[in-house]
Write a protein that holds these residues in place. Sequence first.
Motif, PDB file in Angstrom:
ATOM      1  N   HIS A  68      37.024  33.733 -56.851  1.00  0.00           N
ATOM      2  CA  HIS A  68      37.673  33.139 -55.572  1.00  0.00           C
ATOM      3  C   HIS A  68      36.531  32.557 -54.477  1.00  0.00           C
ATOM      4  CE1 HIS A  68      41.436  35.464 -56.428  1.00  0.00           C
ATOM      5  NE2 HIS A  68      40.452  36.141 -57.069  1.00  0.00           N
ATOM      6  N   GLN A  78      41.885  29.506 -49.239  1.00  0.00           N
ATOM      7  CA  GLN A  78      41.229  29.778 -50.774  1.00  0.00           C
ATOM      8  C   GLN A  78      40.743  28.177 -51.055  1.00  0.00           C
ATOM      9  OE1 GLN A  78      41.461  32.528 -52.838  1.00  0.00           O
ATOM     10  NE2 GLN A  78      42.184  31.856 -54.782  1.00  0.00           N
ATOM     11  N   THR A  79      39.529  28.098 -51.383  1.00  0.00           N
ATOM     12  CA  THR A  79      39.592  26.580 -51.931  1.00  0.00           C
ATOM     13  C   THR A  79      39.383  26.323 -53.410  1.00  0.00           C
ATOM     14  OG1 THR A  79      37.210  27.003 -51.450  1.00  0.00           O
ATOM     15  CG2 THR A  79      37.908  25.910 -49.674  1.00  0.00           C
ATOM     16  N   ALA A  80      39.071  27.265 -54.135  1.00  0.00           N
ATOM     17  CA  ALA A  80      39.120  27.318 -55.443  1.00  0.00           C
ATOM     18  C   ALA A  80      39.327  28.633 -55.987  1.00  0.00           C
ATOM     19  CB  ALA A  80      38.004  26.622 -56.221  1.00  0.00           C
ATOM     20  N   GLU A  81      39.748  28.695 -57.535  1.00  0.00           N
ATOM     21  CA  GLU A  81      39.849  29.929 -58.138  1.00  0.00           C
ATOM     22  C   GLU A  81      39.865  29.769 -59.658  1.00  0.00           C
ATOM     23  OE1 GLU A  81      43.369  32.617 -57.299  1.00  0.00           O
ATOM     24  OE2 GLU A  81      43.375  32.934 -59.329  1.00  0.00           O
ATOM     25  N   THR A  82      38.999  30.568 -60.210  1.00  0.00           N
ATOM     26  CA  THR A  82      39.091  30.402 -61.701  1.00  0.00           C
ATOM     27  C   THR A  82      38.872  31.737 -62.434  1.00  0.00           C
ATOM     28  OG1 THR A  82      37.915  28.861 -63.503  1.00  0.00           O
ATOM     29  CG2 THR A  82      36.581  29.977 -61.896  1.00  0.00           C
ATOM     30  N   THR A  83      39.266  31.674 -63.751  1.00  0.00           N
ATOM     31  CA  THR A  83      38.798  32.932 -64.443  1.00  0.00           C
ATOM     32  C   THR A  83      37.890  32.490 -65.395  1.00  0.00           C
ATOM     33  OG1 THR A  83      40.725  32.233 -65.715  1.00  0.00           O
ATOM     34  CG2 THR A  83      41.328  33.906 -64.370  1.00  0.00           C
ATOM     35  N   GLY A  97      35.976  22.230 -63.869  1.00  0.00           N
ATOM     36  CA  GLY A  97      37.178  22.451 -62.842  1.00  0.00           C
ATOM     37  C   GLY A  97      36.853  22.410 -61.616  1.00  0.00           C
ATOM     38  N   VAL A  98      37.716  22.575 -60.822  1.00  0.00           N
ATOM     39  CA  VAL A  98      37.499  22.348 -59.271  1.00  0.00           C
ATOM     40  C   VAL A  98      36.596  23.418 -58.873  1.00  0.00           C
ATOM     41  CG1 VAL A  98      38.419  22.957 -56.799  1.00  0.00           C
ATOM     42  CG2 VAL A  98      39.760  21.607 -58.800  1.00  0.00           C
ATOM     43  N   ARG A 101      32.933  22.046 -59.514  1.00  0.00           N
ATOM     44  CA  ARG A 101      32.582  20.873 -58.936  1.00  0.00           C
ATOM     45  C   ARG A 101      32.535  21.239 -57.429  1.00  0.00           C
ATOM     46  NH1 ARG A 101      37.032  18.043 -61.114  1.00  0.00           N
ATOM     47  NH2 ARG A 101      38.458  18.361 -59.178  1.00  0.00           N
ATOM     48  N   TYR A 137      51.561  36.146 -48.435  1.00  0.00           N
ATOM     49  CA  TYR A 137      51.044  37.385 -48.992  1.00  0.00           C
ATOM     50  C   TYR A 137      50.466  38.236 -48.057  1.00  0.00           C
ATOM     51  CZ  TYR A 137      52.005  35.037 -53.639  1.00  0.00           C
ATOM     52  OH  TYR A 137      52.406  34.339 -54.590  1.00  0.00           O
ATOM     53  N   VAL A 165      50.654  30.714 -47.961  1.00  0.00           N
ATOM     54  CA  VAL A 165      50.871  30.096 -49.092  1.00  0.00           C
ATOM     55  C   VAL A 165      50.886  28.645 -48.462  1.00  0.00           C
ATOM     56  CG1 VAL A 165      52.551  29.371 -50.424  1.00  0.00           C
ATOM     57  CG2 VAL A 165      52.396  31.603 -50.109  1.00  0.00           C
ATOM     58  N   ARG A 166      50.208  27.698 -49.289  1.00  0.00           N
ATOM     59  CA  ARG A 166      50.164  26.365 -48.638  1.00  0.00           C
ATOM     60  C   ARG A 166      51.295  25.933 -48.137  1.00  0.00           C
ATOM     61  NH1 ARG A 166      46.034  23.226 -49.712  1.00  0.00           N
ATOM     62  NH2 ARG A 166      45.445  23.814 -51.685  1.00  0.00           N
ATOM     63  N   GLY A 167      51.581  25.072 -47.168  1.00  0.00           N
ATOM     64  CA  GLY A 167      52.776  24.537 -46.560  1.00  0.00           C
ATOM     65  C   GLY A 167      53.763  25.487 -45.875  1.00  0.00           C
ATOM     66  N   TYR A 168      53.258  26.809 -45.544  1.00  0.00           N
ATOM     67  CA  TYR A 168      54.148  27.817 -45.128  1.00  0.00           C
ATOM     68  C   TYR A 168      53.407  28.365 -43.814  1.00  0.00           C
ATOM     69  CZ  TYR A 168      57.346  26.578 -48.803  1.00  0.00           C
ATOM     70  OH  TYR A 168      58.043  26.052 -49.822  1.00  0.00           O
TER      71      TYR A 168
END
Lengths: 531, 247
Positions: A68, A78-83, A97-98, A101, A137, A165-168
């Motif tokens: 994260h 959160q700006t990015a997440e990856t597994t 991915g993001v 980058r 959350y 959550v984005r937008g809420y």
Amino acid sequence: MSWDHQYNIPSNLSVRGLIHRLKRLVACRTDTQQSLKRTFYDTHDWRVYGRGQVLEEQFVNSNTATLHLRSLHDPGTQTAETTSKKPIRFLQDLPNGVMKRQLASIIEMRALLPVASMRSRATSLRLLDNNQKTVAYLQLEENNLLNSAGRIQGETIRRACLVPVRGYTTAARRLSRSLHKNLGLEPVDGDMLVAALAATGRQPGDYNSKLELQLDPSMRADAASQIVLRRLLEIVQANEHGIRTNIDTEFLHDFRVAVRRSRTALTQLKNVLPDRGQNRFRRDFRWLQQITGPARDTDVYLLKFADYQALLEPPLRPALAPLRNFLQQHRNIQYRRLTRSLDSTRYNRLITEWRAFLDQSSPRGSAAKHAARPIREIANERIWRLYRRAIKTGRAINDNSPAQDLHDLRKTCKKLRYMLELFQGIYPQRDVKKIIRALKQLQDNLGDFNDLQVQSDVLQQFSKEIHAKGRAGPETLMAIGNLVASLRQQRELQRQAFYGRYEKFARPVVKDRFRRLFHDAGYDVTSNKAR
Amino acid sequence: MKVIASYNIKGGVGKTATAVNLGYLSAGEGARVLIWDLDPQGAASFYFRVKPKIKGGSKRLLRRKRPLIEVIKGTDYRNLDLLPADFSNRHLELLLDHGKNRRRGLRKVIKPLRDYYDYVLIDCAPSISLVSENVLDISDALLIPTIPTTLSLRTLNTLIDFRIKHALTHVQLLPFFSMVDRRKSLHRLILERPPKKLSIMLNTFIPFASEVEKMGVRRAPVATYAGRSRAAVAFEQLWTEVKSCLD
């Protein structure tokens, strides 16, 4: 409007009790309950933290890690997440991915190192709206810090972490108010990383390759020089471990820059520090510079490898692979050699005696000729002289000048740059920054010209060695040949660009700035400001 | 960032189900994904329980006065966001037509999203219009759910010709059979012997299944409530195949 994302869970309230009270207050559902291992990463020089970001890896009972990247000041962002299945050390270990980058511009070639780890139990709640849609959350965490041996240390840090959550955001803000007003949770400032570092006693930014010294312009020159040189010695020692353990290429780079700066300071500040022993230190630092050179060179070739490939036609690119293998092996040999040198008596004696030399108090009366003069005066003289030498050498360069002339100018510019950086604390910051910027453009050109010259010669030499050892086919040799030709072409372009860069550096406005700062006596050495 | 549009001139072929399920699967793999609900009917928004409304409507999309990211909504799933539908999307055609660059009007809209997403999946409205042309312009690939019937195949041919005629050959066509009902002889026949022109058809097909229809009741991707069903497995295979085509 800003609002709080993190709260301390008071010791008299259990997580279960908190959930129970929450469910009576708002519509929410338990999402997951899990044990996880959290590790925070950063580079040796805190590049992630420095950019206001936090990089966290989470393992949840599996061999797949989730990474994260989030804002340090706003843990809900959160700006990015990856597994990732394999351990992450360098940028190239990350999937495309993001995340990759975003991290690319932050960490560049540096390795990611763990800065703090913890074991956590986390219960995640979803806050729901009328449509049963998740709008925020709430993560209830019980975090236990781990020491370097992986054992739990200190007290459990219990936190409620609100993730919108984005937008809420309105819903999250409302919940944030409830947590404080209705449940009496106290907000905490800052990310979990900050708490973890505080508990382990580590200071973010505890290493920085920049000098950033504030010096009093009227200070005795010998005392000021000692401060600067001591700071450089600190940098040298802070990078030793990284070189020995071969973590990434920048340890050696910072080490070498600090050594070179020390050498410049020693030669430029003649008659400031006691004369005794100086020759010996000068000799030993030159030795240190020489023994670290070959390892740094191979580092540079490997760092530039992708650029080299890009210079070739796509079908030829794979043919460079044997060169990379050769460079890797060469690098390993050089690093082993270097480590042996760092273990040598000569190196250890140099460091101990250099420290003793810098720690000795300035002997009054018996000191060197310029020891008691204000540092500002000495720095002014030396910088002004180097500037004039650079201008004079540059002016004499024409199309017929040998490469050596440009090399000499490069060395003078380097010394000038180091002096400016070493003593920038005694000048108005903005002015020095502008001067450094103007100088840097010329230096880049001279540096590239020199590097391209050296690189093309060395690569040609390598190509002969690889061929002699029978490690490469004709395609590889052809690819290296094309690469060398390409580098030489670029070198010519740099040479042509020199005149423009020099003119820019030598223009009256830059000269005025140099004169005003370092030559005219228009400055009051005590107030650090122009009269 | 790869832009993939789920598109067909015909309606009711499984465009939304495709966008929603593939979006869910790719986000589950750790990619950052945006589903853009461009259909004024707002079915994708409905599936994710998001109100089909954009502050400022579709004018806001094109004028870019405020960053687009502000109108994007997070879904219930990690890494998966939604740009909701808006009823005013039905006027998008007119807005694009009045814009400076009518055939390339969406390019600037999508550009800032590069910093946030690995995939953008567009759920298109059924039609062949200026909006479709704009979508094709910004897309790397077009997922075309196709029911194995004569009329559907005819429509697919029209689309293939349209792409060539409008010089949109940069976009990769990924048609696949959707809502396949093996009890129907025509479906079986076409599946076994597809017309020669349709050699570009993907190998995976999505069966006609009640689990997919239940998405409307569950308001969630198939894999979340029927992970082992034939339909869920088919979507997984489809995503794997699509990824291999994109590389």
